[in-house]
Design an enzyme around this catalytic site. Structure first.
Site, mmCIF file in Angstrom:
data_model
loop_
_atom_site.group_PDB
_atom_site.id
_atom_site.type_symbol
_atom_site.label_atom_id
_atom_site.label_comp_id
_atom_site.label_asym_id
_atom_site.label_seq_id
_atom_site.Cartn_x
_atom_site.Cartn_y
_atom_site.Cartn_z
ATOM 1 N N HIS A 86 -2.709 -8.668 -0.579
ATOM 2 C CA HIS A 86 -1.297 -8.916 -1.203
ATOM 3 C C HIS A 86 -1.181 -8.059 -2.375
ATOM 4 C CE1 HIS A 86 -0.153 -11.847 1.602
ATOM 5 N NE2 HIS A 86 -1.088 -12.553 1.546
ATOM 6 N N CYS A 139 -0.898 -9.429 5.756
ATOM 7 C CA CYS A 139 -1.502 -10.526 6.238
ATOM 8 C C CYS A 139 -1.005 -11.421 7.364
ATOM 9 C CB CYS A 139 -1.401 -11.463 4.741
ATOM 10 S SG CYS A 139 -2.566 -13.039 4.855
#
Length: 486
Positions: free
Chosen positions: A431, A332
């Site tokens: 994630h 991310c």
């Protein structure tokens, strides 16, 4: 009859409120009750994506799991995600509502109380029992006006309170008695009893302490709960959980710790692997030369954390790591840092118009946008087609030549991430990769690590079951249920 509800407040932060609520959720769910967790206001950069397309604090997602229900935005209607020492992004019922500095936020509270009460009513309508977690300390009377997180909520919704103190940090008698001293009579009257948490040693040695607290406060003692060490292995929502010790020996995964690190529960499954040593690289430390993988985790403020990364000299260490043949993974915000440039034309993370050079090890560029993607995803990593499950929680669009070598293909047809030409640098917006046993095993194989037999999700379930048994052994849970009647 109104739905039963009970609020667990604490004498301070990190006294065990979150895990006590999780354990009680599992206790009463196993008794056949429809249980829902609720936290009016939370502050954390470790968040979870909900089934209804929003985000809540990681602790409430774990509590929902303990209750056996999907997480919902109504379980944590106000989430503060710190962006600086004095300011936070404000998420209301799962969606970003804006940013506010600490003093400015106080003026938001009256309208936020409406959202809190709405969400509490929604959960109450589908539950037999709502277990509420307070925030920080019940004794923060300087913030009592307009409070939505502790006594302000309890009074507004007529929810009885149990107060928890942590003996492990010392001063538990003073913290519980002191809380009674500073509370006004109406707030103190909401408290039905107290619990002393994380006791170590011979409980008979603290009988006088429990009696003294009860005498000085007028609140009955509801239990002395021994320390439950495996609670630290459950997903945490603040930096204290990040710094718990993992295993030592085996393949080294180095994780530089930046000020606004986010979603660091991505590391938890790796810490459980016997063939892996997760090393947190604290400020002032070099990235260890023996690392096989340098992992850059998520960030709440990518540009500022990138500047901090450079200030520590980690950019130089990273280049040395790659020259030695090491591997790099960016998740991310960490993925965005690995590219050539990050631009923030609209001021999403700070002053508008900023544009900074990235670390330049992936041929991609990122533009930060105000469109936040929150979604659970499935798919497979490329080119080996190993299945994956995880979630997206990010702002920004990342493009460039490196994206022509994507990390993954998602089930909806989208491509995710980028891989360097030599395959040793990977960036992804996903994630939760390592909680998926298939993906974690894939990465262990790439790194030459032993292990891969861990069933991580089963481990979490087992710990929640044992936490519930631990609480049942040391608390009168029937009395807790009786106290929840309103």
């Amino acid at each position: 009859m109104p739905t039963r509800a009970l609020m667990i407040q604490g004498t301070g932060s990190n006294v065990g409120k979150s895990l006590m609520v999780a354990g009680l959720c599992r206790v009463f769910a196993r008794r056949g009750l429809a249980v829902r967790p609720f936290k009016p206001q939370n502050m954390s950069n470790n968040a979870a994506v909900t089934a209804d397309g929003g985000e809540i604090g990681r602790a409430q997602a774990l509590q929902a799991r303990a209750a056996g229900v999907p997480p919902s935005v109504h379980m944590n209607p106000v989430l503060l995600k710190p962006q600086s020492e004095v300011g936070s992004q404000v998420v209301v019922q799962g969606r970003m509502a804006g940013t506010a500095r600490a003093r400015e936020y106080q003026s938001w509270k009256p309208r936020l109380m409406a959202a809190v009460q709405d969400s509490f009513a929604r959960l109450s309508g589908e539950a037999d029992l709502v277990l509420v977690e307070g925030a920080g300390s019940a004794s923060e009377v300087n913030l009592r006006a307009g409070d939505i997180a502790n006594m302000g909520f309890a009074r507004a919704c007529d929810v009885p309170v149990v107060l928890v103190g942590d003996i492990d940090r010392g001063g538990v008698i003073a913290s519980l008695v002191g809380t009674r001293v500073v509370l006004d009579e109406a707030d103190a009257g909401m408290i039905r009893g107290f619990v002393v948490n994380r006791f170590r040693g011979d409980p008979s040695l603290f009988e006088d302490g429990m009696r003294l607290i009860a005498e000085r406060t007028g609140w009955p003692a509801l239990g002395l709960v021994p320390h439950f060490s495996d609670a630290a292995r459950l997903p945490a929502e603040d930096g204290l959980g990040l710094r718990r010790e993992g295993r030592s020996g085996g393949v080294v995964i180095a994780v530089p710790v930046t000020p606004r690190i986010a979603n660091f529960d991505d590391l938890d499954p790796l810490r459980e692997e016997p063939g892996v040593s997760v090393v947190l690289v604290e400020p002032g430390m070099p990235i260890p030369a023996e690392a096989s993988l340098v992992l850059l985790p998520g960030s709440k403020t990518t540009i500022d954390d990138l500047a901090f990364f450079r200030e520590q000299g980690w950019d130089i260490d990273l280049k040395g790591h790659l020259r030695r043949g090491g591997r790099v993974l960016g998740l991310c915000g960490g993925y965005q840092m690995l590219g050539r440039r990050i631009a923030d034309p609209h001021g999403i993370e700070g002053p508008a118009g900023r544009s900074v050079e990235g670390l330049g090890v992936l041929e991609v560029d990122t533009i930060l946008t105000d469109d936040k993607r929150l979604k659970a995803v499935t798919g497979c990593s490329l080119p080996d087609d190993t299945p994956l499950a995880g979630y997206e929680m990010h702002i920004g669009e990342t493009t460039g030549e490196g994206a022509a070598r994507p990390f993954a293909r998602l089930s909806d047809g989208r491509l995710d991430g980028a891989v360097s030409a030599d395959g040793r640098v990977v960036g992804t917006y996903l994630h939760g990769l390592f909680a998926d046993d298939r993906q974690r095993t894939r990465w262990l194989n790439v790194l030459g690590a032993t292990g891969g037999d861990l069933a991580y999700e089963s481990l979490v379930e087992d710990i929640l079951d044992r936490l519930a048994l631990h609480l049942e052994a040391h608390l009168d849970c029937d009395r807790f249920l009786a106290l929840s009647a309103r």
